[in-house]
Design a protein around this motif. Structure first.
Motif, PDB file in Angstrom:
ATOM      1  N   HIS A  50       0.847  -1.184   0.000  1.00 11.83           N
ATOM      2  CA  HIS A  50       0.000   0.000   0.000  1.00 11.83           C
ATOM      3  C   HIS A  50       0.891   1.245   0.000  1.00 11.83           C
ATOM      4  O   HIS A  50       0.685   2.163  -0.780  1.00 11.83           O
ATOM      5  CB  HIS A  50      -0.931  -0.013   1.210  1.00 11.83           C
ATOM      6  CG  HIS A  50      -1.824   1.165   1.300  1.00 11.83           C
ATOM      7  ND1 HIS A  50      -2.872   1.369   0.434  1.00 11.83           N
ATOM      8  CD2 HIS A  50      -1.820   2.223   2.131  1.00 11.83           C
ATOM      9  CE1 HIS A  50      -3.474   2.499   0.732  1.00 11.83           C
ATOM     10  NE2 HIS A  50      -2.866   3.043   1.755  1.00 11.83           N
ATOM     11  N   THR A  51       1.915   1.234   0.871  1.00 13.76           N
ATOM     12  CA  THR A  51       2.842   2.355   0.968  1.00 13.76           C
ATOM     13  C   THR A  51       4.241   1.817   1.256  1.00 13.76           C
ATOM     14  O   THR A  51       4.403   0.906   2.060  1.00 13.76           O
ATOM     15  CB  THR A  51       2.447   3.301   2.122  1.00 13.76           C
ATOM     16  OG1 THR A  51       1.126   3.777   1.896  1.00 13.76           O
ATOM     17  CG2 THR A  51       3.399   4.474   2.231  1.00 13.76           C
ATOM     18  N   LEU A  52       5.234   2.376   0.590  1.00  7.56           N
ATOM     19  CA  LEU A  52       6.632   2.077   0.892  1.00  7.56           C
ATOM     20  C   LEU A  52       7.347   3.411   1.074  1.00  7.56           C
ATOM     21  O   LEU A  52       7.467   4.192   0.127  1.00  7.56           O
ATOM     22  CB  LEU A  52       7.299   1.275  -0.234  1.00  7.56           C
ATOM     23  CG  LEU A  52       8.779   0.944  -0.036  1.00  7.56           C
ATOM     24  CD1 LEU A  52       8.985   0.041   1.172  1.00  7.56           C
ATOM     25  CD2 LEU A  52       9.344   0.273  -1.295  1.00  7.56           C
ATOM     26  N   GLY A  53       7.775   3.669   2.298  1.00 10.01           N
ATOM     27  CA  GLY A  53       8.549   4.865   2.574  1.00 10.01           C
ATOM     28  C   GLY A  53      10.026   4.510   2.542  1.00 10.01           C
ATOM     29  O   GLY A  53      10.436   3.514   3.136  1.00 10.01           O
ATOM     30  N   VAL A  54      10.817   5.280   1.829  1.00 13.74           N
ATOM     31  CA  VAL A  54      12.232   4.965   1.631  1.00 13.74           C
ATOM     32  C   VAL A  54      13.075   6.191   1.983  1.00 13.74           C
ATOM     33  O   VAL A  54      12.848   7.284   1.459  1.00 13.74           O
ATOM     34  CB  VAL A  54      12.496   4.548   0.163  1.00 13.74           C
ATOM     35  CG1 VAL A  54      13.955   4.192  -0.038  1.00 13.74           C
ATOM     36  CG2 VAL A  54      11.605   3.390  -0.243  1.00 13.74           C
ATOM     37  N   SER A  55      14.048   5.984   2.850  1.00 15.97           N
ATOM     38  CA  SER A  55      14.990   7.047   3.195  1.00 15.97           C
ATOM     39  C   SER A  55      15.823   7.417   1.962  1.00 15.97           C
ATOM     40  O   SER A  55      16.119   6.552   1.128  1.00 15.97           O
ATOM     41  CB  SER A  55      15.924   6.547   4.302  1.00 15.97           C
ATOM     42  OG  SER A  55      17.067   7.364   4.410  1.00 15.97           O
ATOM     43  N   PRO A  56      16.250   8.672   1.822  1.00 10.69           N
ATOM     44  CA  PRO A  56      17.118   9.040   0.702  1.00 10.69           C
ATOM     45  C   PRO A  56      18.441   8.280   0.703  1.00 10.69           C
ATOM     46  O   PRO A  56      19.091   8.171  -0.326  1.00 10.69           O
ATOM     47  CB  PRO A  56      17.362  10.538   0.896  1.00 10.69           C
ATOM     48  CG  PRO A  56      16.372  11.006   1.875  1.00 10.69           C
ATOM     49  CD  PRO A  56      15.893   9.824   2.643  1.00 10.69           C
ATOM     50  N   ASP A  57      18.839   7.739   1.855  1.00 14.68           N
ATOM     51  CA  ASP A  57      20.103   6.997   1.955  1.00 14.68           C
ATOM     52  C   ASP A  57      19.936   5.488   1.846  1.00 14.68           C
ATOM     53  O   ASP A  57      20.917   4.755   1.923  1.00 14.68           O
ATOM     54  CB  ASP A  57      20.792   7.320   3.288  1.00 14.68           C
ATOM     55  CG  ASP A  57      21.094   8.798   3.399  1.00 14.68           C
ATOM     56  OD1 ASP A  57      21.556   9.385   2.402  1.00 14.68           O
ATOM     57  OD2 ASP A  57      20.846   9.367   4.473  1.00 14.68           O
ATOM     58  N   ALA A  58      18.711   4.994   1.674  1.00 12.28           N
ATOM     59  CA  ALA A  58      18.450   3.552   1.593  1.00 12.28           C
ATOM     60  C   ALA A  58      18.732   3.027   0.185  1.00 12.28           C
ATOM     61  O   ALA A  58      18.848   3.798  -0.774  1.00 12.28           O
ATOM     62  CB  ALA A  58      17.008   3.267   1.976  1.00 12.28           C
ATOM     63  N   LYS A  59      18.804   1.699   0.073  1.00 13.13           N
ATOM     64  CA  LYS A  59      18.966   1.069  -1.240  1.00 13.13           C
ATOM     65  C   LYS A  59      17.751   1.358  -2.108  1.00 13.13           C
ATOM     66  O   LYS A  59      16.696   1.753  -1.617  1.00 13.13           O
ATOM     67  CB  LYS A  59      19.147  -0.443  -1.066  1.00 13.13           C
ATOM     68  CG  LYS A  59      20.452  -0.793  -0.380  1.00 13.13           C
ATOM     69  CD  LYS A  59      20.598  -2.279  -0.273  1.00 13.13           C
ATOM     70  CE  LYS A  59      21.905  -2.617   0.424  1.00 13.13           C
ATOM     71  NZ  LYS A  59      22.063  -4.060   0.600  1.00 13.13           N
ATOM     72  N   GLN A  60      17.877   1.135  -3.405  1.00 11.44           N
ATOM     73  CA  GLN A  60      16.842   1.484  -4.379  1.00 11.44           C
ATOM     74  C   GLN A  60      15.730   0.440  -4.474  1.00 11.44           C
ATOM     75  O   GLN A  60      15.401  -0.037  -5.562  1.00 11.44           O
ATOM     76  CB  GLN A  60      17.470   1.663  -5.749  1.00 11.44           C
ATOM     77  CG  GLN A  60      18.413   2.832  -5.859  1.00 11.44           C
ATOM     78  CD  GLN A  60      18.982   2.901  -7.261  1.00 11.44           C
ATOM     79  OE1 GLN A  60      19.555   1.932  -7.754  1.00 11.44           O
ATOM     80  NE2 GLN A  60      18.820   4.042  -7.889  1.00 11.44           N
ATOM     81  N   VAL A  61      15.129   0.077  -3.350  1.00 12.91           N
ATOM     82  CA  VAL A  61      13.985  -0.826  -3.368  1.00 12.91           C
ATOM     83  C   VAL A  61      12.768  -0.028  -3.810  1.00 12.91           C
ATOM     84  O   VAL A  61      12.468   1.028  -3.249  1.00 12.91           O
ATOM     85  CB  VAL A  61      13.761  -1.476  -1.988  1.00 12.91           C
ATOM     86  CG1 VAL A  61      12.482  -2.295  -1.979  1.00 12.91           C
ATOM     87  CG2 VAL A  61      14.965  -2.341  -1.611  1.00 12.91           C
ATOM     88  N   LEU A  62      12.074  -0.531  -4.833  1.00  8.69           N
ATOM     89  CA  LEU A  62      10.935   0.189  -5.404  1.00  8.69           C
ATOM     90  C   LEU A  62       9.595  -0.362  -4.959  1.00  8.69           C
ATOM     91  O   LEU A  62       8.604   0.366  -4.919  1.00  8.69           O
ATOM     92  CB  LEU A  62      11.023   0.167  -6.922  1.00  8.69           C
ATOM     93  CG  LEU A  62      12.322   0.740  -7.501  1.00  8.69           C
ATOM     94  CD1 LEU A  62      12.373   0.550  -9.007  1.00  8.69           C
ATOM     95  CD2 LEU A  62      12.468   2.198  -7.123  1.00  8.69           C
ATOM     96  N   SER A  63       9.544  -1.661  -4.663  1.00  8.38           N
ATOM     97  CA  SER A  63       8.304  -2.257  -4.163  1.00  8.38           C
ATOM     98  C   SER A  63       8.609  -3.579  -3.476  1.00  8.38           C
ATOM     99  O   SER A  63       9.638  -4.215  -3.740  1.00  8.38           O
ATOM    100  CB  SER A  63       7.272  -2.447  -5.284  1.00  8.38           C
ATOM    101  OG  SER A  63       7.699  -3.412  -6.202  1.00  8.38           O
TER     102      SER A  63
END
Length: 158
Positions: A107-120
């Motif tokens: 439903h929602t994935l919040g990603v830190s600017p410093d995290a790996k490029q996980v998209l879903s």
């Protein structure tokens, strides 16, 4: 679990417990690997379970991953998995309520600017018996579309 805990948890009741086992991971961008896993789904007295997951290298090896959150009733027809990861991700997954299969979709994935490029991320929990929990995870990362990443078979440890 008491009858009152079962009533409060509804379709979550069968998932409550401590689960341990092993799994395997693979993905287009990494070498395949195996791991040991523990998932704790602890009753709270409210319509949710505390969720804590940890993985380790096999046979008591080094810690590999951890995440924490809640598995909660969402209305009368849905279950939500709310997770925070120390790697910089926060997930909200949603599944139709079912007594043995929780087929979550993101439903929602919040990603830190410093995290790996996980998209879903997509997850599935299935009770194949009252004492066996099978867990699958799919992930999209960078240029790799959603692909199966993890599978573990866990047994009830309590």
């Amino acid at each position: 679990m008491s009858d009152s805990s079962h009533d409060v948890l509804g379709p979550l009741a069968a998932f409550a417990g401590n689960w341990r086992g092993s799994g395997a991971g693979h993905y287009a961008t990494i070498d395949s690997f195996v791991y040991d896993e523990e998932i704790e789904l602890s009753p709270s007295g409210k319509p949710f379970l505390f969720y804590r997951q940890k993985t380790f290298a096999p046979n008591g090896g080094r810690p590999m991953h951890t995440e924490t959150g809640y598995l909660r009733l969402a209305g009368s027809n849905h279950i939500e998995l709310v997770i925070a990861q120390p790697t910089g991700f926060a997930e909200l997954q949603r599944a139709p309520a079912h007594p043995t299969i929780l087929e979550f979709v993101q439903h929602t994935l919040g990603v830190s600017p410093d995290a790996k490029q996980v998209l879903s991320v997509r997850r599935r929990f299935e009770l194949t018996s009252p004492d066996t929990l099978v867990y699958d995870l799919w992930m999209a990362y960078a240029d790799v579309p959603i692909s199966h990443h993890l599978r573990a078979e866990l047994t009830r440890a309590d």
